[in-house]
Design an enzyme around this catalytic site. Structure first.
Site, PDB file in Angstrom:
ATOM      1  N   ASP A 127      -8.592  -5.846  -5.278  1.00  0.00           N
ATOM      2  CA  ASP A 127      -8.195  -4.688  -4.476  1.00  0.00           C
ATOM      3  C   ASP A 127      -8.623  -3.386  -5.151  1.00  0.00           C
ATOM      4  O   ASP A 127      -8.201  -3.107  -6.275  1.00  0.00           O
ATOM      5  CB  ASP A 127      -6.674  -4.709  -4.297  1.00  0.00           C
ATOM      6  N   SER A 163       0.839  -1.193   0.000  1.00  0.00           N
ATOM      7  CA  SER A 163       0.000   0.000   0.000  1.00  0.00           C
ATOM      8  C   SER A 163       0.884   1.256   0.000  1.00  0.00           C
ATOM      9  O   SER A 163       1.762   1.383  -0.856  1.00  0.00           O
ATOM     10  CB  SER A 163      -0.950  -0.041   1.202  1.00  0.00           C
ATOM     11  N   HIS A 173      -5.934  -6.810  -1.059  1.00  0.00           N
ATOM     12  CA  HIS A 173      -4.896  -5.816  -0.770  1.00  0.00           C
ATOM     13  C   HIS A 173      -3.610  -6.494  -0.273  1.00  0.00           C
ATOM     14  O   HIS A 173      -3.596  -7.129   0.768  1.00  0.00           O
ATOM     15  CB  HIS A 173      -5.432  -4.848   0.279  1.00  0.00           C
TER      16      HIS A 173
END
Length: 508
Positions: free
Chosen positions: A441, A185, A466
């Protein structure tokens, strides 16, 4: 440091848990096939935590301001990092996790792929905490005052990592050990930036679920919540219709000022009394679906939020279970906010904090740090519109961002700076970066989905949520993530070999 001995207990525990996982997965398959729903429910609720790697928690005396010699002189703060030499062999690589917006232990305990790969490659593993998060607060409880918060920038964080790597290599007599950075991320974004900014320090980067384009203001504002919606719609088209219908009923009650009914329908701790309260409630509800889409893993997890296996499926089945859409919506968001069933009511202002990131900033000091970053360098003007998505219209324009940030932090955002500073999509001259993204995601389409060269490699994971590929191996993993990790391992191994050759070549 004893690099010759690897604790046998840790290896045995890891193998025991792996065997137990496979046994439970096999039993679950058989019970589902034979029709034993009660046993299936029990097995689905089992949660296995990988044996905790033998990390030691340490602190490094880090420079406060890397770029101004006058403001704070050579003032320092204590930056936390975790380190394990459990698998390190002499001359082995260093795997360095570029910490993101949270407590570093959360990432260390949910990124088992890194330690699994470290065992294969004989690597030293370091997880470094990002300044202003977790316990790495430069000014303690005053860190989020103005102007102290001004040292929270991407550039300062990258410099922290570069200095930490350089100094630890000296301390450990590991100057010739290749460094590979990992991140998920925002941490994945930082890994990309480390390779761009400090190629002399890091040999390669694995950036999992790194939305480097959308957060640089290069995406479609409607993309994120459109992709959240797609996750639920792809499971069952009727799921989108039910969620959208429930939100429309909520908006109708709000227009009628029937706040008592809204309080009752959603078991709220306080009765709403204004449009602002309804906006806050809508944000809380939308955020629940965001988290379930991001964390749509095939097994139970406790990362960011406690989630059942396949939370998108569970949510849709809950939404479609009865005829009362409002009740269904309340029970569905309860998967996120009341997973234990012990909360007597929902406090909409304590469970969710509206901020400069419409996808959510979290809670506590960490939420303040991320809010400030979203007001300065990280651009997240994402919005829902009830046309391309299933959520109520909730715009968040650059103008709204400017107004919010000026009021909250006395800053004016500089759109485009991240693109200028870290190249945007003009990455063709970079090298040795893996961009991995899962199709489940909602952040994926804000990142790099196509390979840009032989050493800028995109790996797409059809059934991945994710940064699923950074998590430790699990028997419930789909084959696509197993293959993705295999490819990532092979590429990283090649980078390490190439860097060793380079070091050897420099000696002559």
């Amino acid at each position: 440091m004893n690099v010759a001995l690897v604790p046998l207990q840790a290896q045995s525990a890891a193998k025991m848990v792996l065997v137990l996982k496979w046994f439970v997965a096999t039993l679950l398959f058989l019970c589902e096939a034979q029709g034993f729903p009660k046993v299936v429910r029990v097995l689905n609720n089992l949660e296995f935590t990988d044996p905790k790697p033998e990390f030691k928690e340490k602190y490094f005396s880090q420079i406060l301001d890397h770029f101004n010699y006058n403001s704070l002189g050579n003032g320092t703060y204590l930056q936390r990092y975790l380190i394990t030499d459990q698998y390190w062999k002499k001359g082995g690589p260093i795997f360095f996790y570029t910490g993101n917006e949270g407590d570093i232990w959360e990432f260390a305990l949910n990124s088992g792929f890194i330690t699994e790969l470290a065992e294969k490659e004989g690597a030293l593993v370091i997880f470094a905490e990002h300044r202003y998060y977790g316990k790495s607060l430069p000014f303690g409880n005053d860190s989020f005052h103005i102007p102290e918060v001004g040292l929270l920038t991407v550039e300062q964080a990258l410099a922290d990592f570069a200095v930490l790597i350089t100094e630890l290599k000296k301390e450990l007599n590991a100057q010739e050990c290749p460094v590979i950075v990992f991140g998920g991320s925002y941490g994945g974004m930082l890994s990309v930036y480390m390779r761009l900014r400090y190629p002399n320090v890091v040999a390669g980067a694995l950036a999992a679920s790194a939305p480097i384009l959308s957060t640089a203001g290069m995406g479609d504002p409607a993309q994120f919540f459109r992709d959240v919606t797609a996750d639920f719609e792809n499971y069952k088209p009727a799921c989108r219709e039910a969620v959208q219908g429930a939100f429309q009923k909520l908006q109708a009650l709000a227009q009628q000022l029937d706040y008592a009914r809204i309080q009752s329908e959603f078991s709220l701790c306080k009765t709403p009394s204004s449009a602002a309260d309804i906006h806050q409630l809508s944000g809380l509800l939308r955020n629940a679906f965001t988290l379930m889409a991001m964390l749509d893993y095939p097994y139970k997890t406790s990362f960011m939020s406690s989630m059942p296996p396949f939370p998108v499926k569970v949510a849709c089945d809950t939404m479609l279970r009865g005829d009362d859409l409002m009740t269904a919506l309340r029970e569905t968001v309860g998967i996120v906010y009341n997973s234990t069933g012990t909360l007597p009511c929902l406090d909409i202002y304590n469970l969710y904090i509206e901020c400069a990131d419409p996808t959510g900033c979290g809670l506590g000091f960490n939420s303040l740090a991320w809010d400030y970053q979203a007001c300065t360098e990280i651009e997240m003007c994402f919005e829902s519109n009830s046309v391309s998505d299933m959520f109520p219209p909730m715009p968040f324009t650059q103008k709204q961002r400017e107004q919010y940030c000026a009021k909250k932090w006395a800053v004016v955002p500089r759109p485009g700076w991240l693109k200028t500073q870290f190249w945007g999509d003009a990455l063709s001259t970079a090298s040795n970066i893996i961009f991995s993204n899962g199709d489940l995601d909602p952040w994926a389409n804000g990142g790099v989905r196509k390979s840009l060269s032989s050493s800028l490699i995109a790996i797409n994971i059809p059934e991945g949520a994710h940064h699923l590929d950074l998590r430790g191996s699990n028997p419930a993993d789909p084959d696509c993530v197993i293959q993705a990790r295999k490819k990532e391992s092979e590429i990283i191994s090649q980078w390490v070999k190439m860097e060793r050759k380079k070091y050897r070549g420099l000696k002559f």
